[in-house]
Design a protein around this motif. Structure first.
Motif, PDB file in Angstrom:
ATOM      1  N   ARG A  50      10.624  -8.415  -2.557  1.00 25.87           N
ATOM      2  CA  ARG A  50      10.000  -7.991  -3.825  1.00 25.87           C
ATOM      3  C   ARG A  50       9.603  -9.201  -4.679  1.00 25.87           C
ATOM      4  O   ARG A  50       8.547  -9.195  -5.313  1.00 25.87           O
ATOM      5  CB  ARG A  50      10.931  -7.068  -4.594  1.00 25.87           C
ATOM      6  CG  ARG A  50      11.065  -5.680  -3.972  1.00 25.87           C
ATOM      7  CD  ARG A  50      11.781  -4.732  -4.918  1.00 25.87           C
ATOM      8  NE  ARG A  50      12.169  -3.500  -4.303  1.00 25.87           N
ATOM      9  CZ  ARG A  50      11.383  -2.450  -4.086  1.00 25.87           C
ATOM     10  NH1 ARG A  50      10.107  -2.516  -4.409  1.00 25.87           N
ATOM     11  NH2 ARG A  50      11.844  -1.347  -3.538  1.00 25.87           N
ATOM     12  N   ARG A  63       4.308  -7.161   2.205  1.00 21.12           N
ATOM     13  CA  ARG A  63       4.355  -5.749   1.794  1.00 21.12           C
ATOM     14  C   ARG A  63       4.657  -4.860   2.994  1.00 21.12           C
ATOM     15  O   ARG A  63       5.428  -3.895   2.883  1.00 21.12           O
ATOM     16  CB  ARG A  63       3.040  -5.365   1.119  1.00 21.12           C
ATOM     17  CG  ARG A  63       2.916  -6.039  -0.249  1.00 21.12           C
ATOM     18  CD  ARG A  63       1.531  -5.983  -0.846  1.00 21.12           C
ATOM     19  NE  ARG A  63       1.042  -4.630  -0.981  1.00 21.12           N
ATOM     20  CZ  ARG A  63      -0.258  -4.315  -0.885  1.00 21.12           C
ATOM     21  NH1 ARG A  63      -1.167  -5.240  -0.662  1.00 21.12           N
ATOM     22  NH2 ARG A  63      -0.632  -3.073  -1.033  1.00 21.12           N
ATOM     23  N   ALA A  67       7.947  -2.490   3.530  1.00 22.44           N
ATOM     24  CA  ALA A  67       7.863  -1.074   3.919  1.00 22.44           C
ATOM     25  C   ALA A  67       8.760  -0.784   5.113  1.00 22.44           C
ATOM     26  O   ALA A  67       9.461   0.236   5.149  1.00 22.44           O
ATOM     27  CB  ALA A  67       6.420  -0.697   4.222  1.00 22.44           C
ATOM     28  N   LEU A  70      12.350  -0.776   3.855  1.00 22.77           N
ATOM     29  CA  LEU A  70      12.631   0.427   3.065  1.00 22.77           C
ATOM     30  C   LEU A  70      12.829   1.637   3.980  1.00 22.77           C
ATOM     31  O   LEU A  70      13.756   2.429   3.784  1.00 22.77           O
ATOM     32  CB  LEU A  70      11.503   0.679   2.067  1.00 22.77           C
ATOM     33  CG  LEU A  70      11.410  -0.324   0.918  1.00 22.77           C
ATOM     34  CD1 LEU A  70      10.123  -0.126   0.126  1.00 22.77           C
ATOM     35  CD2 LEU A  70      12.620  -0.236   0.000  1.00 22.77           C
ATOM     36  N   ARG A  75      14.766   4.770   2.633  1.00 34.27           N
ATOM     37  CA  ARG A  75      13.935   4.929   1.440  1.00 34.27           C
ATOM     38  C   ARG A  75      12.505   5.242   1.866  1.00 34.27           C
ATOM     39  O   ARG A  75      11.557   4.504   1.577  1.00 34.27           O
ATOM     40  CB  ARG A  75      14.035   3.670   0.587  1.00 34.27           C
ATOM     41  CG  ARG A  75      15.475   3.503   0.075  1.00 34.27           C
ATOM     42  CD  ARG A  75      15.832   2.123  -0.345  1.00 34.27           C
ATOM     43  NE  ARG A  75      15.230   1.761  -1.615  1.00 34.27           N
ATOM     44  CZ  ARG A  75      15.435   0.600  -2.214  1.00 34.27           C
ATOM     45  NH1 ARG A  75      16.246  -0.287  -1.659  1.00 34.27           N
ATOM     46  NH2 ARG A  75      14.853   0.327  -3.355  1.00 34.27           N
ATOM     47  N   ALA A  77      10.281   7.500   1.021  1.00 36.76           N
ATOM     48  CA  ALA A  77       9.222   7.748   0.039  1.00 36.76           C
ATOM     49  C   ALA A  77       8.605   6.436  -0.447  1.00 36.76           C
ATOM     50  O   ALA A  77       7.376   6.318  -0.553  1.00 36.76           O
ATOM     51  CB  ALA A  77       9.761   8.550  -1.147  1.00 36.76           C
ATOM     52  N   GLU A  78       9.452   5.441  -0.702  1.00 36.68           N
ATOM     53  CA  GLU A  78       8.949   4.135  -1.135  1.00 36.68           C
ATOM     54  C   GLU A  78       8.166   3.463  -0.012  1.00 36.68           C
ATOM     55  O   GLU A  78       7.115   2.855  -0.250  1.00 36.68           O
ATOM     56  CB  GLU A  78      10.091   3.228  -1.559  1.00 36.68           C
ATOM     57  CG  GLU A  78      10.772   3.619  -2.857  1.00 36.68           C
ATOM     58  CD  GLU A  78      11.957   2.709  -3.141  1.00 36.68           C
ATOM     59  OE1 GLU A  78      11.719   1.570  -3.601  1.00 36.68           O
ATOM     60  OE2 GLU A  78      13.097   3.135  -2.891  1.00 36.68           O
ATOM     61  N   ALA A  79       8.692   3.557   1.211  1.00 35.30           N
ATOM     62  CA  ALA A  79       8.009   2.958   2.362  1.00 35.30           C
ATOM     63  C   ALA A  79       6.650   3.610   2.562  1.00 35.30           C
ATOM     64  O   ALA A  79       5.647   2.926   2.796  1.00 35.30           O
ATOM     65  CB  ALA A  79       8.872   3.116   3.613  1.00 35.30           C
ATOM     66  N   ARG A  80       6.638   4.919   2.450  1.00 35.36           N
ATOM     67  CA  ARG A  80       5.386   5.652   2.646  1.00 35.36           C
ATOM     68  C   ARG A  80       4.340   5.237   1.605  1.00 35.36           C
ATOM     69  O   ARG A  80       3.178   5.034   1.935  1.00 35.36           O
ATOM     70  CB  ARG A  80       5.667   7.152   2.576  1.00 35.36           C
ATOM     71  CG  ARG A  80       4.492   8.003   2.936  1.00 35.36           C
ATOM     72  CD  ARG A  80       4.907   9.447   3.045  1.00 35.36           C
ATOM     73  NE  ARG A  80       3.735  10.278   3.194  1.00 35.36           N
ATOM     74  CZ  ARG A  80       3.752  11.495   3.660  1.00 35.36           C
ATOM     75  NH1 ARG A  80       4.894  12.045   4.013  1.00 35.36           N
ATOM     76  NH2 ARG A  80       2.655  12.183   3.776  1.00 35.36           N
ATOM     77  N   GLU A  81       4.763   5.098   0.349  1.00 34.73           N
ATOM     78  CA  GLU A  81       3.836   4.691  -0.708  1.00 34.73           C
ATOM     79  C   GLU A  81       3.234   3.315  -0.399  1.00 34.73           C
ATOM     80  O   GLU A  81       2.026   3.112  -0.530  1.00 34.73           O
ATOM     81  CB  GLU A  81       4.568   4.674  -2.050  1.00 34.73           C
ATOM     82  CG  GLU A  81       3.677   4.351  -3.228  1.00 34.73           C
ATOM     83  CD  GLU A  81       4.442   4.371  -4.543  1.00 34.73           C
ATOM     84  OE1 GLU A  81       4.093   3.556  -5.414  1.00 34.73           O
ATOM     85  OE2 GLU A  81       5.376   5.178  -4.693  1.00 34.73           O
ATOM     86  N   LEU A  82       4.074   2.379   0.003  1.00 33.07           N
ATOM     87  CA  LEU A  82       3.583   1.040   0.345  1.00 33.07           C
ATOM     88  C   LEU A  82       2.617   1.078   1.526  1.00 33.07           C
ATOM     89  O   LEU A  82       1.575   0.423   1.518  1.00 33.07           O
ATOM     90  CB  LEU A  82       4.758   0.133   0.707  1.00 33.07           C
ATOM     91  CG  LEU A  82       5.306  -0.781  -0.353  1.00 33.07           C
ATOM     92  CD1 LEU A  82       6.535  -1.518   0.151  1.00 33.07           C
ATOM     93  CD2 LEU A  82       4.268  -1.758  -0.835  1.00 33.07           C
TER      94      LEU A  82
END
Length: 178
Positions: A50, A63, A67, A70, A75, A77-82
């Motif tokens: 980060r 990044r 992902a 994560l 995690r 949801a965070e991985a998916r967003e990235l």
């Protein structure tokens, strides 16, 4: 419904990370983040990633590594967003789409996983991992359809053999977390 869930193969030490090292984060920093993660020092690895991203927000390699970490630490949801951001910014790279597909399949979104794998293969038609994952998703979709058909017509005589074969095939698919 007893649909089997197989986990798709993901990229970890990815070609993406090698191809995008022209970014501000150097190979040594990514290697150190990977080392920490591999040693089970996940919080430190994620924090370090980060910080590197804060210094170079467009660095796709770090990044992508974040992902992966994560996802590995639950995690999703965070991985998916990235991964979605990476796919949008770099539609020519198949790795984010492939790893998105793994997360979607793990969440039971097989149609979404198939769409992501189709995108990965448009970006790189020679990506063997995406072809293998697409085959696994298609098997899971077939199993879902046959299970539904059996619910609708329990007396169907051809369905038990098809279901048994698909379940056997899906048991051989790796089940490691994405």
């Amino acid at each position: 419904m007893t649909t089997a869930r197989a986990t798709l193969r993901v990229f970890r030490s990815s070609v993406l990370c090698l191809a995008l090292l022209a970014g501000a984060v150097g190979a040594a920093e990514i290697d150190e983040v990977r080392r920490l993660h591999g040693a089970g020092q996940n919080a430190e690895a994620i924090e370090r990633a980060r910080k590197a991203i804060a210094a170079a927000p467009k660095d796709a390699a770090m990044r992508f590594q974040l992902a992966v970490m994560l996802a590995d630490t639950g995690r999703a949801a965070e991985a998916r967003e990235l991964l979605e951001q990476l796919a949008q910014e770099h539609p020519d790279l198949p790795e984010p789409y492939n790893n998105l597909a793994a997360l979607k399949a793990a969440a039971g979104d097989l149609e979404g996983a198939k769409a992501s794998l189709d995108q990965a293969l448009r970006a790189n038609p020679s990506l063997a991992t995406a072809h293998e994952n697409l085959g696994d998703v298609q098997l899971m979709l077939a199993l879902r359809s046959y299970e539904r058909a059996q619910q609708l017509d329990p007396s169907g005589t051809s369905l038990p053999a098809k279901l048994a074969l698909l379940r056997h095939l899906l048991r051989s698919v790796p089940t490691a977390a994405p």
